[in-house]
Motif scaffolding. Structure first.
Motif, mmCIF file in Angstrom:
data_model
loop_
_atom_site.group_PDB
_atom_site.id
_atom_site.type_symbol
_atom_site.label_atom_id
_atom_site.label_comp_id
_atom_site.label_asym_id
_atom_site.label_seq_id
_atom_site.Cartn_x
_atom_site.Cartn_y
_atom_site.Cartn_z
ATOM 1 N N LYS A 64 0.615 -1.462 0.136
ATOM 2 C CA LYS A 64 -0.503 0.203 -0.214
ATOM 3 C C LYS A 64 0.792 1.304 -0.359
ATOM 4 C CE LYS A 64 -4.408 0.951 1.521
ATOM 5 N NZ LYS A 64 -5.481 0.704 2.523
ATOM 6 N N ALA A 65 1.886 1.018 0.637
ATOM 7 C CA ALA A 65 2.969 2.231 1.004
ATOM 8 C C ALA A 65 3.893 2.080 -0.859
ATOM 9 C CB ALA A 65 4.364 2.393 1.644
ATOM 10 N N LYS B 115 -2.788 16.457 -0.459
ATOM 11 C CA LYS B 115 -2.357 15.672 0.148
ATOM 12 C C LYS B 115 -4.075 14.927 0.050
ATOM 13 C CE LYS B 115 1.415 16.544 2.944
ATOM 14 N NZ LYS B 115 2.921 16.799 4.115
ATOM 15 N N GLN B 116 -4.720 14.786 -0.202
ATOM 16 C CA GLN B 116 -6.344 13.844 0.109
ATOM 17 C C GLN B 116 -5.828 13.361 -1.035
ATOM 18 O OE1 GLN B 116 -5.681 17.186 1.399
ATOM 19 N NE2 GLN B 116 -6.158 17.149 3.423
ATOM 20 N N THR B 117 -6.062 14.320 -2.170
ATOM 21 C CA THR B 117 -5.775 13.843 -3.074
ATOM 22 C C THR B 117 -5.415 12.826 -3.580
ATOM 23 O OG1 THR B 117 -7.486 16.444 -4.140
ATOM 24 C CG2 THR B 117 -6.514 14.737 -6.328
ATOM 25 N N ILE B 118 -4.200 13.064 -3.413
ATOM 26 C CA ILE B 118 -3.221 12.336 -3.470
ATOM 27 C C ILE B 118 -3.542 10.637 -2.617
ATOM 28 C CG2 ILE B 118 -0.712 10.876 -3.399
ATOM 29 C CD1 ILE B 118 -0.153 14.452 -4.199
ATOM 30 N N ALA B 119 -4.192 11.047 -1.516
ATOM 31 C CA ALA B 119 -4.314 9.887 -1.010
ATOM 32 C C ALA B 119 -5.536 8.547 -1.359
ATOM 33 C CB ALA B 119 -4.781 10.191 1.033
ATOM 34 N N ALA B 120 -6.364 10.303 -2.214
ATOM 35 C CA ALA B 120 -7.421 9.511 -2.625
ATOM 36 C C ALA B 120 -7.679 8.044 -4.053
ATOM 37 C CB ALA B 120 -8.688 10.460 -2.881
ATOM 38 N N ILE B 121 -6.233 9.110 -5.016
ATOM 39 C CA ILE B 121 -6.430 8.534 -5.862
ATOM 40 C C ILE B 121 -5.295 6.887 -5.888
ATOM 41 C CG2 ILE B 121 -4.575 8.405 -8.216
ATOM 42 C CD1 ILE B 121 -5.440 11.645 -8.063
ATOM 43 N N SER B 122 -5.272 6.933 -4.819
ATOM 44 C CA SER B 122 -3.836 6.003 -4.427
ATOM 45 C C SER B 122 -4.881 4.427 -3.316
ATOM 46 C CB SER B 122 -3.183 6.161 -2.858
ATOM 47 O OG SER B 122 -1.996 7.062 -3.429
ATOM 48 N N GLU B 123 -5.133 4.876 -2.646
ATOM 49 C CA GLU B 123 -6.496 3.879 -2.237
ATOM 50 C C GLU B 123 -7.652 3.611 -3.237
ATOM 51 O OE1 GLU B 123 -8.015 2.001 0.470
ATOM 52 O OE2 GLU B 123 -6.692 3.054 1.116
ATOM 53 N N GLY C 173 1.593 8.999 -6.026
ATOM 54 C CA GLY C 173 2.746 10.586 -5.905
ATOM 55 C C GLY C 173 3.716 10.773 -6.611
ATOM 56 N N CYS C 174 4.093 10.808 -6.883
ATOM 57 C CA CYS C 174 5.626 10.415 -8.392
ATOM 58 C C CYS C 174 4.680 10.872 -9.933
ATOM 59 C CB CYS C 174 6.444 9.379 -8.627
ATOM 60 S SG CYS C 174 7.481 9.208 -6.830
ATOM 61 N N LEU C 175 4.269 10.309 -9.452
ATOM 62 C CA LEU C 175 3.009 10.142 -10.575
ATOM 63 C C LEU C 175 2.269 11.823 -10.951
ATOM 64 C CD1 LEU C 175 2.227 6.641 -11.634
ATOM 65 C CD2 LEU C 175 3.661 8.220 -13.258
ATOM 66 N N CYS C 176 1.333 11.848 -9.495
ATOM 67 C CA CYS C 176 1.071 13.052 -9.706
ATOM 68 C C CYS C 176 1.927 13.955 -9.652
ATOM 69 C CB CYS C 176 0.160 12.773 -8.086
ATOM 70 S SG CYS C 176 -1.394 12.279 -8.558
#
Length: 128
Positions: A6-7, A30-38, A14-17
């Motif tokens: 997951k990390a 950071k919330q957007t990156i976290a949502a895309i990651s999830e 994060g790198c792609l964003c």
């Protein structure tokens, strides 16, 4: 292991964003990156389960490129990309097999010559 995966997904997203942000002159929170990651992690989990089911349905224990193509069938660009890479890998594998055959054949030929020399030397010493 689950948390490490997951990390890793979060880091990659994060790198792609960051790349997209620099190219398009935008910012991601950071919330957007976290949502895309999830979402990405959950989609990968779904893909893995689907691939396992496709293989099991075909009474196989191994996922094949055909299973991956079946998974990608709804995205023509992804399917085309996977098909192209699959063909490139197949061609590369054929080349490697041919090289191994040539090496094996050459090695067998050398061994035969070496054995012939040894037999000749042995016969010469027996005659003396």
């Amino acid at each position: 292991l689950f948390q490490r995966l997951k990390a890793a997904v979060h880091y990659t997203v994060g790198c792609l964003c960051q790349e997209v942000a620099e190219e398009r002159n935008v910012q991601f929170s950071k919330q957007t990156i976290a949502a895309i990651s999830e979402i990405t992690f959950r989609q990968c989990d779904t893909f893995a389960k689907d691939l396992e089911m496709f293989a099991r349905h075909a009474k196989r224990s191994t996922v094949t490129t055909e299973d991956v193509k079946l998974l990608a069938r709804r995205s023509s660009s992804l399917l085309n990309y996977i098909t192209q890479k699959s063909e490139e890998l197949a061609a590369s594998n054929i080349e490697q097999k041919e090289k191994k055959k040539k090496k094996s054949f050459a090695a067998k030929g050398r061994r035969t010559e070496e054995q012939d020399i040894a037999v000749s030397e042995s016969e010469d010493s027996n005659m003396a």
